[in-house]
Write an enzyme that holds these catalytic residues in place. Sequence first.
Site, PDB file in Angstrom:
ATOM      1  N   THR A  68       0.848  -1.154   0.061  1.00 57.36           N
ATOM      2  CA  THR A  68       0.211   0.067   0.037  1.00 57.36           C
ATOM      3  C   THR A  68       0.945   1.154  -0.007  1.00 57.36           C
ATOM      4  OG1 THR A  68      -1.724  -1.441   1.266  1.00 57.36           O
ATOM      5  CG2 THR A  68      -1.758   1.309   1.198  1.00 57.36           C
ATOM      6  N   ASP A 117      -3.134   1.971  -2.369  1.00 56.92           N
ATOM      7  CA  ASP A 117      -2.827   3.297  -2.220  1.00 56.92           C
ATOM      8  C   ASP A 117      -3.503   3.906  -1.378  1.00 56.92           C
ATOM      9  OD1 ASP A 117      -5.156   5.226  -3.381  1.00 56.92           O
ATOM     10  OD2 ASP A 117      -5.634   3.029  -4.041  1.00 56.92           O
ATOM     11  N   GLY A 139      -9.940   1.981  -2.487  1.00 59.73           N
ATOM     12  CA  GLY A 139      -8.570   1.807  -2.458  1.00 59.73           C
ATOM     13  C   GLY A 139      -7.898   1.060  -1.411  1.00 59.73           C
ATOM     14  N   GLU A 140      -6.551   1.397  -0.925  1.00 62.56           N
ATOM     15  CA  GLU A 140      -5.884   0.931   0.168  1.00 62.56           C
ATOM     16  C   GLU A 140      -5.351  -0.554  -0.324  1.00 62.56           C
ATOM     17  OE1 GLU A 140      -8.425   2.690   3.609  1.00 62.56           O
ATOM     18  OE2 GLU A 140      -8.039   0.395   3.770  1.00 62.56           O
ATOM     19  N   GLY A 141      -5.838  -1.501  -1.458  1.00 62.00           N
ATOM     20  CA  GLY A 141      -5.812  -2.640  -1.869  1.00 62.00           C
ATOM     21  C   GLY A 141      -6.713  -3.619  -1.296  1.00 62.00           C
TER      22      GLY A 141
END
Length: 353
Positions: A64, A175, A317-319
Amino acid sequence: MSDFNLQAVFARIQPISEEKLKTIQSRIDRQAKPQGSLGRLEELSRRYVAITGREDIRAKRIYTFAGDHGVAAEGVSAFPAEVTPQMVYNFIEGGAAVNALARHAGAEVRVVDMGVNHDFAGLSGLIDRKIAMGTGNIAIGPAMTREQALAALQAGVELAAQAKDDGVDLLGTGDMGIANTTPSSAIVAAFTGLTPFQVTHRGTGIDDAALGKKIKVINRALEINQPDPEDPIDVLAKVGGFEIAGIAGLVLGCAAEGLPVVVDGFISTAGALIASELHPHVRDYIFAAHQSVEIGHRHMLQRIGQQPLLDLNLRLGEGTGGALAMTLIEASLQVLREVRTFDDAGVSAGDDQ
């Protein structure tokens, strides 16, 4: 930077063998089920095995990447920029959505500071690849220099190599960066020629007035910076982000190392798009996790030539989507390993088999 040779990375990126894909598909077709009846699960196992030569996953890891954006000052996000470092601490402590879903998937989360506007003072567990304390405001000038873009790409390439050395078989991207849907929309507009209106959505949930402002900001960024779509690094430097660049480097590195990479949503796909524009065979190694709510995402995926695995109205997001998609790839490999062939199972194949 002097020892980083992007051309040497490109030279290691090879297309996936069509012969390997056909051999694996032939085995799948002999399994005790109608041909093609497991749909895209067959694609996942076929591609994974062709890339890695393995039928299992020893270790999964999500990187991330975090970075701040000068364009946040334009009021394009529903959240203040202070949230970026706050979320980095939350990732490190294991309390974010990506941490929960990664635990479900049996994946490790590693957090990379590419350009957060905060001094983490040697925070344990954080990978420090900080290029600068956030990008420039793309509404008034370039996000970064070309040298900074290359340095950020290098960081991602090196993380892919590290994962390979650590015995990781499947990587995922994630991200964190307040306002990062703005540069992501600018990137897809630059490459496709579509207008910001056609590729820009609400990000964290902004209202109509803020969305109108965001579109105007992206128009201004493209007009002022004039990113050259024939030069992907120019696009990245002028309207990108440090975390987007890190993701692009990771995807490039995965292709060079022969590692499959599950690309998360809109921001991660902006990085994957940069990587794919830099080298055409990169897309062979990409698994698109999900269809983001962001309207520009489908245009990115079309350009990369990938179909998303999931459509769950995700926009975090973040993964998070990447973690979920990893479980599908693992399930597809279990089917490949455990479903017997018609001959082995003593089952009569149909006439169309």
